[in-house]
Design a protein around this motif. Structure first.
Motif, mmCIF file in Angstrom:
data_model
loop_
_atom_site.group_PDB
_atom_site.id
_atom_site.type_symbol
_atom_site.label_atom_id
_atom_site.label_comp_id
_atom_site.label_asym_id
_atom_site.label_seq_id
_atom_site.Cartn_x
_atom_site.Cartn_y
_atom_site.Cartn_z
ATOM 1 N N GLU A 42 3.574 -3.667 12.399
ATOM 2 C CA GLU A 42 4.373 -4.056 11.245
ATOM 3 C C GLU A 42 5.105 -2.851 10.687
ATOM 4 O OE1 GLU A 42 3.528 -6.911 7.532
ATOM 5 O OE2 GLU A 42 2.568 -4.947 7.295
ATOM 6 N N ILE A 43 6.295 -3.073 10.172
ATOM 7 C CA ILE A 43 7.071 -2.069 9.456
ATOM 8 C C ILE A 43 7.522 -2.694 8.149
ATOM 9 C CG2 ILE A 43 9.146 -0.611 9.478
ATOM 10 C CD1 ILE A 43 8.887 -0.542 12.554
ATOM 11 N N VAL A 44 7.462 -1.928 7.073
ATOM 12 C CA VAL A 44 7.851 -2.438 5.762
ATOM 13 C C VAL A 44 9.020 -1.625 5.221
ATOM 14 C CG1 VAL A 44 5.457 -3.101 5.317
ATOM 15 C CG2 VAL A 44 6.340 -0.951 4.377
ATOM 16 N N SER A 45 9.626 -2.141 4.183
ATOM 17 C CA SER A 45 10.639 -1.404 3.442
ATOM 18 C C SER A 45 10.598 -1.903 2.006
ATOM 19 C CB SER A 45 12.028 -1.603 4.052
ATOM 20 O OG SER A 45 12.947 -0.651 3.549
ATOM 21 N N PHE A 46 10.973 -1.051 1.075
ATOM 22 C CA PHE A 46 10.952 -1.461 -0.327
ATOM 23 C C PHE A 46 12.052 -0.744 -1.092
ATOM 24 C CE2 PHE A 46 7.778 1.818 0.454
ATOM 25 C CZ PHE A 46 8.100 2.799 -0.472
ATOM 26 N N THR A 47 12.462 -1.350 -2.190
ATOM 27 C CA THR A 47 13.564 -0.831 -2.984
ATOM 28 C C THR A 47 13.521 -1.498 -4.352
ATOM 29 O OG1 THR A 47 15.941 -0.334 -2.892
ATOM 30 C CG2 THR A 47 15.283 -2.583 -2.351
ATOM 31 N N PRO A 48 14.161 -0.923 -5.369
ATOM 32 C CA PRO A 48 14.218 -1.621 -6.656
ATOM 33 C C PRO A 48 14.824 -3.021 -6.511
ATOM 34 C CG PRO A 48 14.891 0.651 -6.945
ATOM 35 C CD PRO A 48 14.757 0.429 -5.463
ATOM 36 N N LEU A 49 14.319 -3.938 -7.298
ATOM 37 C CA LEU A 49 14.832 -5.309 -7.243
ATOM 38 C C LEU A 49 16.342 -5.354 -7.388
ATOM 39 C CD1 LEU A 49 12.192 -7.124 -9.492
ATOM 40 C CD2 LEU A 49 12.433 -7.339 -7.018
ATOM 41 N N VAL A 50 16.902 -4.431 -8.169
ATOM 42 C CA VAL A 50 18.334 -4.466 -8.467
ATOM 43 C C VAL A 50 19.186 -3.846 -7.369
ATOM 44 C CG1 VAL A 50 17.986 -4.499 -10.964
ATOM 45 C CG2 VAL A 50 18.142 -2.292 -9.773
#
Length: 226
Positions: A164-172
């Motif tokens: 698995e690979i994930v990514s994340f960022t501010p909702l905006v």
């Protein structure tokens, strides 16, 4: 899209690697030290490579651009930019993969980074491997982030054997979320507050969305596009 990097990967590996991450909740530090990726990675328009001394100036300029850094805690001073660059290269030295410096094949000009890393701060979905990307403003809107991100995912799933690979960022941060969706990642609906001290409670940048992509989903998508 079956990117050109796939052919280069197959030429450089002597045998399939058996080490593989079994789940995002399983300890995998021992696996990470044995993984290595081919270098360079070539896509249709881009060259993903390890870092060099000449990258410091354009990288610092990118990190000092308020538009580039508008979804981060702030612009990055030169010293911090150099430390981050050194950290990306240290990842290659330690485990054979990290965030790659990206340049265009046509001009050999540095345009930013795309790649895989292990988040440094404690996050609620750790342990994990993160897909990250940041490009200089002059190179936005050309599909470069998506093209390079697909190459990074291909290395992660097909060469390193990550599950698995994930990514994340501010909702905006809608532009970054659009890249995640274009490469096949799915919103996990596991929003969280990022612990960065430069993001106070109430900041629109503190609340993050998490995207996930499994190896099985990636391979099914690639088979459908082949």
């Amino acid at each position: 899209m079956r990117i050109a990097a796939l052919l280069l990967i197959r030429r450089n590996r002597a045998r399939p690697r058996r080490n593989r991450l079994q789940s995002p909740t399983q300890s995998f530090s021992a696996h990470l030290t044995t993984m290595a990726t081919p270098s360079p990675i070539i896509t249709e328009r881009l060259h993903l490579r390890e870092w060099k001394e000449a990258d410091r100036e354009p990288y610092a300029e990118m990190n000092a651009d308020p538009m580039v850094m508008r979804f981060f805690a702030g612009v990055m001073p030169r010293e911090a930019s150099d430390r981050e660059l050194d950290g990306w290269q240290a990842g290659f030295d330690a485990r054979g993969w990290s965030n790659w410096a990206v340049e265009t094949r046509e001009t050999a000009r540095f345009i930013g980074f795309v790649g895989l890393s292990i988040p440094k701060r404690a996050l609620p979905f750790m342990p994990c491997v993160e897909l990250g990307y940041r490009l200089a403003r002059a190179h936005w809107g050309k599909g470069y982030a998506t093209e390079a991100a697909k190459a990074a995912l291909q290395v992660g799933f097909e060469h390193l054997g990550l599950e698995e690979i994930v990514s994340f960022t501010p909702l905006v941060n809608l532009p970054s979320r659009a890249v995640m969706e274009r490469v096949g990642m799915t919103n996990a609906n596991e929003d969280f507050d990022h612990p960065h001290p430069g993001l106070p409670q109430g900041s629109a940048l503190k609340r993050m969305c998490l995207y996930r992509l499994s190896r099985d989903t990636w391979l099914r998508h690639c088979d459908a596009c082949a």
